[in-house]
Design an enzyme around this catalytic site. Structure first.
Site, mmCIF file in Angstrom:
data_model
loop_
_atom_site.group_PDB
_atom_site.id
_atom_site.type_symbol
_atom_site.label_atom_id
_atom_site.label_comp_id
_atom_site.label_asym_id
_atom_site.label_seq_id
_atom_site.Cartn_x
_atom_site.Cartn_y
_atom_site.Cartn_z
ATOM 1 N N CYS A 1 -58.484 -27.900 -1.107
ATOM 2 C CA CYS A 1 -59.227 -26.643 -1.068
ATOM 3 C C CYS A 1 -59.746 -26.284 -2.463
ATOM 4 O O CYS A 1 -60.546 -27.005 -3.031
ATOM 5 C CB CYS A 1 -58.367 -25.540 -0.450
ATOM 6 N N HIS B 1 -57.457 -28.042 4.762
ATOM 7 C CA HIS B 1 -56.027 -27.927 4.487
ATOM 8 C C HIS B 1 -55.262 -28.936 5.342
ATOM 9 O O HIS B 1 -54.978 -28.661 6.508
ATOM 10 C CB HIS B 1 -55.542 -26.512 4.807
ATOM 11 N N GLU C 1 -52.211 -29.636 5.291
ATOM 12 C CA GLU C 1 -50.908 -29.074 5.667
ATOM 13 C C GLU C 1 -50.997 -28.172 6.900
ATOM 14 O O GLU C 1 -49.975 -27.824 7.497
ATOM 15 C CB GLU C 1 -50.298 -28.302 4.490
#
Length: 212
Positions: free
Chosen positions: A83, A192, A194
């Protein structure tokens, strides 16, 4: 056992990144959130996450002495930007009236609102939610991830590299823009991983195993 440092410069949800990287490492690495330059320099791999405004990111990096640490480790070991950790690798951002970034790669960070003006298409800003990433180069971090896989995005600005050979992935949002970049031991992604379910964890697992 290898050591993975997640750079803490007071920006972003670091614990979600730590949990995801630890899960992807499957016990084959120790993962630590740290603002200690020595720990970062001694780590085997480095993750550079972040969210928020470019001005705040650069201010925190400079005041914490992290800017030079990032410039050093990006030359020497596997490095993953996420990001804002991708955007600040460029030279300049349009955010906050114009911000000088780390300048590690030639190119700029542009506002999706500028795209609206250029092409006359109304875009919801920020881009928030799932979108496809189209792979623009073969890369070890794409291993096992289908072309066009969906990742989770939250951003109002996008990277515009000066040279197309830096682009590792692209995404459509009003225009086709660079959603991942890669060169040598560096890989960075606007999305992202994650928060991107199985394909995001696969990318993180590929990073843990990557030997550039």
């Amino acid at each position: 056992m290898q050591k993975i440092a997640i750079i803490d410069y007071n920006m972003g949800n670091l614990h979600s990144v730590e949990r995801a990287v630890s899960h992807a490492a499957a016990g084959n690495a120790t993962v630590a959130i740290t603002s200690d330059p020595d720990m970062i320099l001694k780590a085997d791999r480095v993750v550079f996450p972040g969210q928020g405004a470019a001005r705040d990111c650069m201010r925190e990096l400079e005041t914490r002495g992290m800017a030079e640490v990032v410039r050093e480790v990006i030359q020497t070991k596997p490095f993953l930007g996420i990001c804002m950790g991708m955007q600040v690798l460029m030279q300049h951002s349009e955010e906050n009236g114009g911000i000088e970034c780390l300048g590690l790669y030639e190119g700029n960070v542009r506002y999706f609102g500028t795209v609206h003006q250029d092409i006359g298409v109304r875009l919801k800003i920020p881009q928030m939610g799932w979108n496809q990433v189209w792979q623009q180069m073969e890369h070890p971090l794409w291993k096992g991830i289908p072309d066009g896989a969906r990742f989770y995005f939250v951003h109002s600005y996008y990277v515009e590299p000066q040279t197309p050979d830096l682009i590792a992935g692209s995404t459509e949002y009003g225009i086709s823009y660079a959603s991942a970049i890669a060169r040598d031991n560096v890989f960075a992604i606007q999305a992202h991983p994650e928060k991107s379910a199985d394909d995001g964890l696969k990318l993180l697992g590929n990073f843990v195993a990557w030997q550039p």
